[in-house]
Design a protein around this motif. Sequence first.
Motif, PDB file in Angstrom:
ATOM      1  N   THR A  37       0.774  -1.202   0.063  1.00 40.97           N
ATOM      2  CA  THR A  37      -0.141   0.134  -0.053  1.00 40.97           C
ATOM      3  C   THR A  37       0.799   1.350   0.007  1.00 40.97           C
ATOM      4  N   ALA A  38       0.279   2.434  -0.397  1.00 40.18           N
ATOM      5  CA  ALA A  38       0.982   3.522  -0.424  1.00 40.18           C
ATOM      6  C   ALA A  38       0.823   4.338   0.928  1.00 40.18           C
ATOM      7  N   ILE A  39       1.940   5.200   1.265  1.00 37.95           N
ATOM      8  CA  ILE A  39       1.828   6.095   2.412  1.00 37.95           C
ATOM      9  C   ILE A  39       1.590   7.486   1.847  1.00 37.95           C
ATOM     10  N   ILE A  40       0.749   8.269   2.695  1.00 35.15           N
ATOM     11  CA  ILE A  40       0.566   9.824   2.056  1.00 35.15           C
ATOM     12  C   ILE A  40       1.447  10.522   2.939  1.00 35.15           C
ATOM     13  N   GLU A  48       1.265  13.877  -1.347  1.00 40.01           N
ATOM     14  CA  GLU A  48       1.609  12.640  -2.524  1.00 40.01           C
ATOM     15  C   GLU A  48       1.221  11.283  -1.818  1.00 40.01           C
ATOM     16  N   ALA A  49       0.692  10.334  -2.577  1.00 42.91           N
ATOM     17  CA  ALA A  49       0.747   8.968  -2.268  1.00 42.91           C
ATOM     18  C   ALA A  49       1.886   8.098  -2.845  1.00 42.91           C
ATOM     19  N   ARG A  51       4.575   4.850  -2.650  1.00 41.41           N
ATOM     20  CA  ARG A  51       4.819   3.418  -2.396  1.00 41.41           C
ATOM     21  C   ARG A  51       6.112   3.230  -1.817  1.00 41.41           C
TER      22      ARG A  51
END
Length: 72
Positions: A37-40, A48-49, A51
Motif C-alpha cells: 500500500t501507499a503512504i500519504i 503525495e501517495a 509506495r
Amino acid sequence: MNPRPIETAQDEDLRLSRQAMQRAAARAWEIAARTGTAIIIRRAGVIEAVRPAELDPLQRQQAPHAPDAGKP
C-alpha cells in the motif's frame, strides 16, 4: 507558540514525542511495504501517495522531515 525545541521540554513524554513519531512513521513504512500500500506524505507542500518501493531508505527517513513539516 513556544519557539523552544521540543527536546528541551520539562515533560519527559513531550521531550520524547518526536522519537515516538519517528518510530511510528518507520513502522508505517514497514507495514506499507509488506502490504503493497501507499503512504500519504507531504513533501515540499504537496500531498503525495508514495509506495515504499519508490523511495530508498534514506529518502524514507527524510520524508517526515520535509521543509514544511509541521506547518498547517
